[in-house]
Scaffold this motif. Sequence first.
Motif, PDB file in Angstrom:
ATOM      1  N   ASP A 125       0.906  -1.265   0.022  1.00 42.47           N
ATOM      2  CA  ASP A 125      -0.083   0.161   0.109  1.00 42.47           C
ATOM      3  C   ASP A 125       0.917   1.319  -0.057  1.00 42.47           C
ATOM      4  N   LYS A 126       1.922   1.279   0.703  1.00 45.97           N
ATOM      5  CA  LYS A 126       2.930   2.575   0.798  1.00 45.97           C
ATOM      6  C   LYS A 126       3.574   2.577  -0.536  1.00 45.97           C
ATOM      7  N   GLY A 127       3.944   1.625  -1.205  1.00 48.20           N
ATOM      8  CA  GLY A 127       4.517   1.701  -2.540  1.00 48.20           C
ATOM      9  C   GLY A 127       3.744   2.323  -3.369  1.00 48.20           C
ATOM     10  N   SER A 128       2.318   2.061  -3.711  1.00 52.33           N
ATOM     11  CA  SER A 128       1.253   2.528  -4.481  1.00 52.33           C
ATOM     12  C   SER A 128       1.087   3.951  -4.038  1.00 52.33           C
ATOM     13  N   PHE A 129       0.988   4.217  -2.830  1.00 53.07           N
ATOM     14  CA  PHE A 129       0.978   5.452  -2.215  1.00 53.07           C
ATOM     15  C   PHE A 129       1.993   6.376  -2.820  1.00 53.07           C
ATOM     16  N   ILE A 130       3.069   5.945  -2.786  1.00 53.28           N
ATOM     17  CA  ILE A 130       4.328   6.900  -3.284  1.00 53.28           C
ATOM     18  C   ILE A 130       4.253   7.166  -4.454  1.00 53.28           C
ATOM     19  N   VAL A 169      18.473   3.126 -15.977  1.00 54.57           N
ATOM     20  CA  VAL A 169      19.149   2.113 -16.435  1.00 54.57           C
ATOM     21  C   VAL A 169      19.414   2.182 -17.893  1.00 54.57           C
ATOM     22  N   SER A 170      20.494   1.993 -18.353  1.00 54.37           N
ATOM     23  CA  SER A 170      21.214   1.875 -19.721  1.00 54.37           C
ATOM     24  C   SER A 170      20.725   0.518 -20.039  1.00 54.37           C
ATOM     25  N   GLY A 171      20.032   0.038 -20.941  1.00 52.41           N
ATOM     26  CA  GLY A 171      19.395  -0.957 -21.516  1.00 52.41           C
ATOM     27  C   GLY A 171      18.284  -1.378 -20.663  1.00 52.41           C
ATOM     28  N   LYS A 172      18.120  -2.945 -20.900  1.00 58.06           N
ATOM     29  CA  LYS A 172      17.006  -3.535 -20.313  1.00 58.06           C
ATOM     30  C   LYS A 172      17.113  -3.371 -18.695  1.00 58.06           C
ATOM     31  N   LYS A 173      15.901  -3.252 -17.845  1.00 61.32           N
ATOM     32  CA  LYS A 173      16.138  -3.022 -16.494  1.00 61.32           C
ATOM     33  C   LYS A 173      15.267  -4.501 -16.219  1.00 61.32           C
ATOM     34  N   ASP A 174      15.849  -5.005 -14.871  1.00 56.02           N
ATOM     35  CA  ASP A 174      15.349  -6.390 -14.578  1.00 56.02           C
ATOM     36  C   ASP A 174      15.105  -6.053 -13.136  1.00 56.02           C
ATOM     37  N   SER A 175      14.434  -7.085 -12.198  1.00 61.53           N
ATOM     38  CA  SER A 175      14.257  -6.977 -10.781  1.00 61.53           C
ATOM     39  C   SER A 175      15.443  -6.958 -10.202  1.00 61.53           C
ATOM     40  N   VAL A 176      16.664  -7.414 -10.437  1.00 56.44           N
ATOM     41  CA  VAL A 176      18.062  -7.436  -9.896  1.00 56.44           C
ATOM     42  C   VAL A 176      18.193  -5.839  -9.391  1.00 56.44           C
ATOM     43  N   VAL A 177      17.941  -4.826 -10.396  1.00 53.93           N
ATOM     44  CA  VAL A 177      18.253  -3.519 -10.168  1.00 53.93           C
ATOM     45  C   VAL A 177      17.471  -3.060  -9.070  1.00 53.93           C
ATOM     46  N   LEU A 178      16.108  -3.426  -8.888  1.00 56.35           N
ATOM     47  CA  LEU A 178      15.053  -2.841  -7.983  1.00 56.35           C
ATOM     48  C   LEU A 178      15.684  -3.356  -6.599  1.00 56.35           C
ATOM     49  N   GLU A 179      15.905  -4.645  -6.592  1.00 54.38           N
ATOM     50  CA  GLU A 179      16.158  -5.278  -5.164  1.00 54.38           C
ATOM     51  C   GLU A 179      17.591  -4.751  -4.684  1.00 54.38           C
ATOM     52  N   THR A 180      18.462  -4.348  -5.671  1.00 51.76           N
ATOM     53  CA  THR A 180      19.897  -3.953  -5.199  1.00 51.76           C
ATOM     54  C   THR A 180      19.604  -2.434  -4.474  1.00 51.76           C
ATOM     55  N   VAL A 181      18.873  -1.740  -5.172  1.00 51.19           N
ATOM     56  CA  VAL A 181      18.500  -0.360  -4.623  1.00 51.19           C
ATOM     57  C   VAL A 181      17.831  -0.450  -3.165  1.00 51.19           C
ATOM     58  N   ARG A 182      17.053  -1.533  -3.010  1.00 56.84           N
ATOM     59  CA  ARG A 182      16.090  -1.518  -1.906  1.00 56.84           C
ATOM     60  C   ARG A 182      17.443  -2.164  -0.851  1.00 56.84           C
ATOM     61  N   ASN A 183      18.286  -2.864  -1.214  1.00 53.66           N
ATOM     62  CA  ASN A 183      19.188  -3.263  -0.176  1.00 53.66           C
ATOM     63  C   ASN A 183      20.166  -2.041   0.209  1.00 53.66           C
ATOM     64  N   GLU A 241       8.856   1.596  -8.648  1.00 54.88           N
ATOM     65  CA  GLU A 241       8.975   2.006 -10.314  1.00 54.88           C
ATOM     66  C   GLU A 241       7.886   2.569 -10.946  1.00 54.88           C
ATOM     67  N   VAL A 242       8.079   3.657 -11.897  1.00 52.37           N
ATOM     68  CA  VAL A 242       6.925   4.291 -12.412  1.00 52.37           C
ATOM     69  C   VAL A 242       7.139   4.042 -13.890  1.00 52.37           C
ATOM     70  N   ASP A 243       8.348   3.584 -14.485  1.00 46.31           N
ATOM     71  CA  ASP A 243       8.301   3.335 -16.130  1.00 46.31           C
ATOM     72  C   ASP A 243       9.329   2.180 -16.398  1.00 46.31           C
ATOM     73  N   GLU A 244       9.409   1.792 -17.324  1.00 45.22           N
ATOM     74  CA  GLU A 244      10.322   0.823 -17.843  1.00 45.22           C
ATOM     75  C   GLU A 244      11.801   0.825 -17.479  1.00 45.22           C
ATOM     76  N   ARG A 245      12.185   2.070 -17.659  1.00 47.35           N
ATOM     77  CA  ARG A 245      13.662   2.344 -17.754  1.00 47.35           C
ATOM     78  C   ARG A 245      14.264   2.794 -16.337  1.00 47.35           C
ATOM     79  N   SER A 246      13.499   3.104 -15.285  1.00 43.34           N
ATOM     80  CA  SER A 246      14.126   3.641 -14.196  1.00 43.34           C
ATOM     81  C   SER A 246      13.329   3.210 -12.843  1.00 43.34           C
TER      82      SER A 246
END
Length: 368
Positions: free
Chosen positions: A109-114, A148-162, A174-179
């Motif tokens: 819910d917090k993620g959707s709110f942000i 992200v330059s090129g294709k973004k995957d879930s690893v990027v999201l998890e790394t930023v969280r960590n 995430e709000v789009d496919e590139r960032s």
Amino acid sequence: MLSNHKLKLALEEIKEISRNDLALYSDKGRLLAATYEPEENLQEAVCQFADSMAESQMLFGCHFFKIMIEGELEYILLAQAGGEEAYMIGRLAVCQIRNISCAYREQSDKGSFIQNILLGNMLVVDIYNKAKKLHIETAQRVVFVIEVSGKKDSVVLETVRNLSVNTARDFVTEVDERSVVLVKDVRDMETEEELMEMAKMLADNLHTEAMVKVRVGYGSRVSLLPEIARSYQEAKMALEVGRIFYMEKDTVSYGNLGIGRLIYQLPPSLCRMFLGEVFGDNLPDALDEETMITIHKFFENNLNVSETARQLYIHRNTLVYRLERIEKALGLDIRKFEDAMLFKIALMVISHMDYRRSADEPEIEELS
């Protein structure tokens, strides 16, 4: 809903402590996770129990429990009967699964709110009402956009969280496919240098851990929740302006864009008028590569002739000759501060015009 893998890990942890087998079903009778192989005929019993008024029941040698989340039936838990402790273990397992589910739902819910705040999809009054319900407090925040330059995957999201230190106060979404967007609580980061260090840390770690090349832009500090959208737009502009004027940088701050931010907002007609007044028909893009390298190096060294000559491995007189040749070609003596400043701005305007032209070309091809 929580993934079956996480549910299974929770059940296995409880079994390791209690030595009691457990199984978890959906409210429709579908097996989600178990520490043993339940009998197939239990599915019908689970469905009947779900439709009943009972909160717990003993059937087929198992304790059946309902797990309610916010007043709605979410799961059915089965604990194999095996002594007086089995019922107590089942109740404890119900509490554990409920707490995990509530925490996951609140985080979702917090993620959707942000996300809705970033995209400007909420009224101010709704923002504060929802924030109160989700226990999100007012604090100084800065939005970091990791492109992200090129294709973004879930690893990027998890790394930023960590990499986010204050996981309870920071939000990654995430709000789009590139960032990926990090809304960072910066109460403990008082200076601009600390924010830049944070941006560099994100870029460096994503390069080494996630093996992706990224550029990080961030906006200004904001204190109110509705202002997060402004910091997000500033971070996006920082990346956009950085692509035009500061390609060599992988971290860009909105507050340090300088004159690039002003030029970025100029209309093409005004840019063309300015270039015509400064150069006439002799645009600088007609200069050869060696001359352009000389000019850039001269600017990097703050118009210092001796230091520029040393770094270019040429004689001082050779550099002076090149600068005089540039003066003849353009009508500007870049050894003088005013002419150098005018020429530097003109180069940035040309870069801006070239970027606009390249961005418009795909649209023209599409229409044709």
